[in-house]
Design a protein around this motif. Structure first.
Motif, PDB file in Angstrom:
ATOM      1  N   ALA A 294       3.758   5.330  -5.950  1.00 11.57           N
ATOM      2  CA  ALA A 294       3.672   5.176  -7.413  1.00 11.57           C
ATOM      3  C   ALA A 294       2.614   6.121  -7.979  1.00 11.57           C
ATOM      4  O   ALA A 294       2.820   6.759  -9.015  1.00 11.57           O
ATOM      5  CB  ALA A 294       3.349   3.733  -7.779  1.00 11.57           C
ATOM      6  N   LYS A 295       1.491   6.212  -7.267  1.00 10.13           N
ATOM      7  CA  LYS A 295       0.411   7.087  -7.737  1.00 10.13           C
ATOM      8  C   LYS A 295       0.905   8.540  -7.814  1.00 10.13           C
ATOM      9  O   LYS A 295       0.658   9.242  -8.791  1.00 10.13           O
ATOM     10  CB  LYS A 295      -0.776   6.968  -6.767  1.00 10.13           C
ATOM     11  CG  LYS A 295      -2.098   7.043  -7.448  1.00 10.13           C
ATOM     12  CD  LYS A 295      -3.252   6.526  -6.592  1.00 10.13           C
ATOM     13  CE  LYS A 295      -3.412   7.274  -5.289  1.00 10.13           C
ATOM     14  NZ  LYS A 295      -4.763   7.147  -4.728  1.00 10.13           N
TER      15      LYS A 295
ATOM     16  N   TYR B  17       2.182   1.579  -3.572  1.00 10.71           N
ATOM     17  CA  TYR B  17       1.097   2.023  -4.452  1.00 10.71           C
ATOM     18  C   TYR B  17       0.902   3.535  -4.334  1.00 10.71           C
ATOM     19  O   TYR B  17       0.781   4.244  -5.340  1.00 10.71           O
ATOM     20  CB  TYR B  17      -0.192   1.280  -4.103  1.00 10.71           C
ATOM     21  CG  TYR B  17      -1.438   1.878  -4.729  1.00 10.71           C
ATOM     22  CD1 TYR B  17      -1.663   1.815  -6.098  1.00 10.71           C
ATOM     23  CD2 TYR B  17      -2.381   2.526  -3.930  1.00 10.71           C
ATOM     24  CE1 TYR B  17      -2.793   2.372  -6.666  1.00 10.71           C
ATOM     25  CE2 TYR B  17      -3.527   3.082  -4.495  1.00 10.71           C
ATOM     26  CZ  TYR B  17      -3.729   3.012  -5.862  1.00 10.71           C
ATOM     27  OH  TYR B  17      -4.845   3.573  -6.418  1.00 10.71           O
ATOM     28  N   GLN B  18       0.910   4.036  -3.103  1.00 14.54           N
ATOM     29  CA  GLN B  18       0.699   5.473  -2.909  1.00 14.54           C
ATOM     30  C   GLN B  18       1.841   6.301  -3.495  1.00 14.54           C
ATOM     31  O   GLN B  18       1.611   7.342  -4.117  1.00 14.54           O
ATOM     32  CB  GLN B  18       0.507   5.774  -1.429  1.00 14.54           C
ATOM     33  CG  GLN B  18      -0.813   5.210  -0.923  1.00 14.54           C
ATOM     34  CD  GLN B  18      -1.184   5.689   0.469  1.00 14.54           C
ATOM     35  OE1 GLN B  18      -0.406   6.381   1.117  1.00 14.54           O
ATOM     36  NE2 GLN B  18      -2.354   5.316   0.926  1.00 14.54           N
TER      37      GLN B  18
ATOM     38  N   GLU C 190       0.829  -1.210   0.000  1.00 12.67           N
ATOM     39  CA  GLU C 190       0.000   0.000   0.000  1.00 12.67           C
ATOM     40  C   GLU C 190       0.863   1.260   0.000  1.00 12.67           C
ATOM     41  O   GLU C 190       0.531   2.255  -0.649  1.00 12.67           O
ATOM     42  CB  GLU C 190      -0.952  -0.046   1.206  1.00 12.67           C
ATOM     43  CG  GLU C 190      -2.009  -1.129   1.039  1.00 12.67           C
ATOM     44  CD  GLU C 190      -2.774  -1.497   2.308  1.00 12.67           C
ATOM     45  OE1 GLU C 190      -3.700  -2.313   2.205  1.00 12.67           O
ATOM     46  OE2 GLU C 190      -2.443  -0.991   3.402  1.00 12.67           O
TER      47      GLU C 190
END
Lengths: 175, 384
Positions: free
Chosen positions: B31-32, B28-29, B25
């Protein structure tokens, strides 16, 4: 050459002295023994954290992406295909279909089992087809097990559940 | 060779603990943030490089666990067990070779999840003739510090200044885990586990994740955002034999920087570099590294530091981000956080800690005890 001889492994004659286990035990050869100590406490995070908390309540939690319309179990907080946040949490049934299974007569550390262990991937009802998790099947008649059979979770009693995938004891065939 | 630029960066705030997020998670954050910063659709991305060490993650063959959170399922992806800067060099080569146009590099730290860091560090020592002595890995850094300090005549005041500067710089960096005002008195009062190293001059672990997006020249120019160009890179290992390695000089840093500077066309490092992000896992390392890569003459980095040359307003700012001392020790992500800072500075977006007229930045990462391995990266506002 007879058949027996041709199947025998070819062991080359090596020059030197064979080492035996007792040579290590008695210290007649030099070596260092080291047993690593590895300890971790992994943060489960939002998705798996909630999945486990719901397990404790006897429920299967999943997440849904409204863009690709997939329902993901075990859940994630992001859709890896659309690369966006998931839109909602849903609770699925504790039933599903055997995707694939194996009847294993040895444990993970290769000990012989009288009663086989049956790992199986269960596609959970309500999830996107093909989505589910690896678990165990309990059956009296493993020879009758088939891919595609319907199964249902057998849960531990509530007071024994601790927020773990093992809060489901196993799955059983329901038809 | 095709020119390569960084077009997107994303990082989470470094923190001593991050209990509410899994590493997936966190990644992911980050990467976003990086994909938004680059202004790209994740579906366009072509190849991915992650940096991780199985024993830090607690999962073997860790590269199997990295694709989903980067959007790289069913795309080329591999993991390197090294610092983030080596991953950036790898990604840059994938683009320079013409193989890909858009490549992502990721590294994270979940150091807080490792419950026995001392054992993990000891596990890096040679099992036959070093580990049986039962010496903490941290002591190897102390041996190096003792040798360097004696050879260079470094004073306590200079080491305290490195700590004070870096932790002080971290106060204006929202990503930093350990900002603090440090006085000479604080420094002297800090406890010592292995002399001469005090606790206060040792970087503490932090959790975080950082993602960098690289693009080939045409793609970078079409992108609209200000590209930051990769001008040069290099990496090197001196030796794994701790008994015969060089103790006073950072030979790996010299070797890595030599390659990187030559590639970037840097003839005079003292004049041609605007700012540096230099590994300061221990305060003395910042000084030792600066001398190793020709920023200062031998035995002079500590004097220049006391004169303020390495402050944000100084002649050659070092660790404006706060470095490892202020940011936190981020395992494999150390180098990527350095790059995150350099890109922010070269874009002129560093706010209060902005280095004036930043044109070219250098990152230097050390792999940590017990290694003599390091990597160097040169970034600039121009391709060369």
């Amino acid at each position: 050459m007879n058949e027996q001889a041709s199947l025998a492994p070819v062991v080359p004659q090596l020059i030197g002295t064979n080492l035996r286990t007792r040579d290590f035990r008695t210290g007649s050869v030099f070596f260092e023994y080291y047993k690593p100590k590895l300890e971790y406490a992994w943060d489960t995070g939002k998705a798996i954290g909630k999945f486990l908390a719901e397990m404790k309540k006897g429920r299967v939690a999943a997440t849904h992406c409204s863009k690709c319309k997939r329902t993901l179990v075990p859940p994630r907080i992001f859709c890896e295909k659309c690369f966006r946040d998931i839109d909602k949490w849903v609770t699925l049934k504790d039933t599903g279909v055997i995707e694939t299974f194996s009847v294993s007569f040895v444990t993970w550390d290769v000990k012989r089992l009288e009663k086989p262990q049956i790992p199986a991937v269960i596609a959970i009802d309500g999830a996107t087809p093909g989505y589910g998790f690896l678990h165990l099947i309990n059956t009296k008649d493993w020879k009758a097990l088939r891919v595609g059979q319907r199964v249902k979770a057998v849960w531990k009693p509530a007071h024994q559940r601790k927020g773990s995938i093992t809060d489901i004891k196993y799955f059983e065939v329901i038809e | 060779m095709r020119k390569v630029a960084i077009i997107g960066i994303g990082a989470l705030k470094a923190r001593p603990k991050s209990p509410e997020l899994s590493y997936k998670e966190m990644t992911y954050q980050a990467a976003k943030l990086a994909y938004q910063d680059a202004g790209i659709d994740p579906q366009e991305l072509q190849s991915f490089v992650t940096l991780a060490e199985d024993i830090h993650e607690g999962t073997s063959i860790f590269d199997e666990y990295t694709p989903d959170q980067l959007g790289s399922a069913q795309k080329p992806m591999h993991t390197i067990t090294h610092d983030g800067l080596v991953g950036l060099a790898d990604a840059a080569m994938q683009i320079a070779s013409g193989l890909f146009d858009l490549v992502v590099v990721e590294a994270h730290s979940k150091a807080s999840n490792i419950k026995n860091k001392a054992d993990i560090e000891a596990y890096a020592l040679d099992p036959n003739w070093v580990r049986p002595l039962g010496i903490p890995a941290h002591a190897l850094a102390a041996l190096e510090a003792a040798c360097y300090i004696k050879e260079s005549g470094v004073t306590e005041e200079a080491l305290a200044e490195v700590v004070s500067k870096n932790k002080g710089n971290a106060k204006s960096n929202h990503l930093a885990a350990y900002p603090k005002s440090v006085t000479l008195k604080d420094f002297r009062g800090s406890t010592s586990r292995c002399s001469p190293l005090r606790d206060i001059e040792t970087a503490h672990h932090a959790d975080g994740a950082c993602v960098i997006v690289l693009a080939g020249e045409e793609r970078a120019k079409a992108n609209g955002a200000i590209p930051v160009w990769i001008q040069g890179f290099g990496w090197a290992t001196e030796t794994s034999a701790i008994d015969s390695k060089t103790w006073d000089k950072a030979v790996y840093a010299t070797a890595a920087a030599k390659k990187a500077f030559r590639m970037a066309g840097i003839a005079d490092p003292q004049k041609e570099i605007s700012l540096l992000e230099i590994d300061d896992t221990y305060a003395f390392k910042e000084l030792q590294h600066l001398e190793a890569i020709w920023i200062f003459e031998r035995q002079s980095a500590w004097k220049k530091t006391l004169e303020g040359a390495t402050a944000i307003k100084g002649k050659i700012p070092v660790n404006a981000s706060g470095g490892c001392l202020g940011m936190g020790e981020m395992l494999e992500a150390k180098g990527l956080y350095q790059v995150h800072e350099l890109v922010t500075q070269l874009r002129g977006k560093a706010g209060k800690r902005q280095v004036e007229n930043a044109k070219r930045g250098v990152a230097l990462a050390w792999r940590g005890v017990p290694t003599s391995s390091g990597a160097c990266l040169v970034l600039g506002r121009q391709p060369q």
